[in-house]
Design a protein around this motif. Structure first.
Motif, PDB file in Angstrom:
ATOM      1  N   THR A 113      41.277  41.683  26.034  1.00 63.39           N
ATOM      2  CA  THR A 113      41.961  42.914  26.417  1.00 63.39           C
ATOM      3  C   THR A 113      41.456  43.607  27.432  1.00 63.39           C
ATOM      4  OG1 THR A 113      42.756  43.325  24.114  1.00 63.39           O
ATOM      5  CG2 THR A 113      42.855  45.377  25.764  1.00 63.39           C
ATOM      6  N   LEU A 114      39.853  43.670  27.726  1.00 66.23           N
ATOM      7  CA  LEU A 114      39.301  44.418  28.834  1.00 66.23           C
ATOM      8  C   LEU A 114      39.440  43.409  30.054  1.00 66.23           C
ATOM      9  CD1 LEU A 114      36.225  45.819  26.991  1.00 66.23           C
ATOM     10  CD2 LEU A 114      38.010  47.099  28.126  1.00 66.23           C
ATOM     11  N   ALA A 115      39.128  42.091  29.897  1.00 72.71           N
ATOM     12  CA  ALA A 115      39.282  41.132  30.989  1.00 72.71           C
ATOM     13  C   ALA A 115      40.896  41.373  31.767  1.00 72.71           C
ATOM     14  CB  ALA A 115      38.898  39.624  30.617  1.00 72.71           C
ATOM     15  N   THR A 116      41.643  41.325  30.653  1.00 74.51           N
ATOM     16  CA  THR A 116      43.006  41.297  31.328  1.00 74.51           C
ATOM     17  C   THR A 116      43.275  42.711  31.942  1.00 74.51           C
ATOM     18  OG1 THR A 116      43.899  39.724  29.426  1.00 74.51           O
ATOM     19  CG2 THR A 116      45.428  41.495  30.773  1.00 74.51           C
ATOM     20  N   ALA A 117      42.944  43.721  31.441  1.00 76.24           N
ATOM     21  CA  ALA A 117      42.925  45.314  32.293  1.00 76.24           C
ATOM     22  C   ALA A 117      42.185  45.047  33.574  1.00 76.24           C
ATOM     23  CB  ALA A 117      42.361  46.105  31.494  1.00 76.24           C
ATOM     24  N   MET A 118      40.898  44.665  33.541  1.00 78.72           N
ATOM     25  CA  MET A 118      40.094  44.378  34.945  1.00 78.72           C
ATOM     26  C   MET A 118      40.959  43.894  35.897  1.00 78.72           C
ATOM     27  SD  MET A 118      36.693  42.454  35.835  1.00 78.72           S
ATOM     28  CE  MET A 118      37.787  40.945  35.608  1.00 78.72           C
ATOM     29  N   HIS A 119      41.496  42.599  35.661  1.00 76.83           N
ATOM     30  CA  HIS A 119      42.449  41.887  36.366  1.00 76.83           C
ATOM     31  C   HIS A 119      43.502  42.522  36.838  1.00 76.83           C
ATOM     32  CE1 HIS A 119      39.739  38.607  36.352  1.00 76.83           C
ATOM     33  NE2 HIS A 119      39.807  38.303  35.128  1.00 76.83           N
ATOM     34  N   ARG A 126      43.280  48.904  42.623  1.00 78.94           N
ATOM     35  CA  ARG A 126      42.951  50.271  42.186  1.00 78.94           C
ATOM     36  C   ARG A 126      41.585  50.116  41.321  1.00 78.94           C
ATOM     37  NH1 ARG A 126      46.522  52.557  38.239  1.00 78.94           N
ATOM     38  NH2 ARG A 126      45.212  54.362  38.498  1.00 78.94           N
ATOM     39  N   THR A 127      40.760  51.069  41.177  1.00 81.06           N
ATOM     40  CA  THR A 127      39.638  51.280  40.536  1.00 81.06           C
ATOM     41  C   THR A 127      39.860  52.361  39.303  1.00 81.06           C
ATOM     42  OG1 THR A 127      38.317  50.735  42.381  1.00 81.06           O
ATOM     43  CG2 THR A 127      37.015  51.769  40.536  1.00 81.06           C
TER      44      THR A 127
END
Length: 170
Positions: A113-119, A126-127
């Motif tokens: 989930t976090l990797a998908t959100a980061m990508h 955006r940051t």
């Protein structure tokens, strides 16, 4: 504390395992790459068992950020070597002991989930807004991150919107 683990050429063999340091890892499925502090490969009774050890300066954190990092490393190693890793260890300098981290399905899902959100953020250019906390005072990136500014993001957005509106009237 990382002096020994930051040497990728230091390989130790002590029964029952071989210890490698600064091991490069990557995962196509997560779109991540990084470096594991220590990878132990067991040669004894548990021949072929891989154990990741991540070194941390302080003590165990209240959130799951260290566990997520370690699990992401395990997923990378699993993908690279086509194997399964059930757990790993976080070594904290303050407690001077290893803490076992089980790579549960929930933790693995959190990593994905976090990797998908980061990508997603990356593709959008955006940051995410920083979340200010007590940890910020010890962070080496606080001068770049500027978490104090992020606390008033709604005021900044309102100011910029008003400035743009005013500029278009003139």
């Amino acid at each position: 504390m990382h002096e020994r683990v930051d040497n990728p050429h230091a390989i130790e063999s002590r029964n029952p395992f071989k210890t490698m340091r600064s091991v490069s890892l990557s995962s196509c499925s997560l779109g991540l790459y990084g470096v594991a502090d220590v990878l132990e490969v067991h040669n004894g009774k548990e021949h072929g068992k891989y154990n990741l050890v991540e070194y941390k300066r302080g003590k165990p954190k209240e959130d799951d950020c260290d566990m997520v990092q370690l699990c992401a490393q395990a997923i990378c190693l699993e993908e690279m070597l086509a194997l399964s890793i059930a757990d790993g260890h976080l070594y904290y300098g303050e407690t001077k002991r290893r803490h076992v981290v089980k790579f549960s399905s929930d933790l693995r899902e959190r990593v994905h989930t976090l990797a998908t959100a980061m990508h997603h953020y990356y593709r959008m250019g955006r940051t995410p807004a920083p979340m200010r906390s007590a940890k910020c005072q010890n962070c080496s990136l606080s001068a770049i991150c500027l978490p104090k500014l992020g606390a008033n993001q709604h005021k900044i957005d309102a100011y910029l919107a008003a400035a743009v509106l005013d500029a278009t009237k003139n």
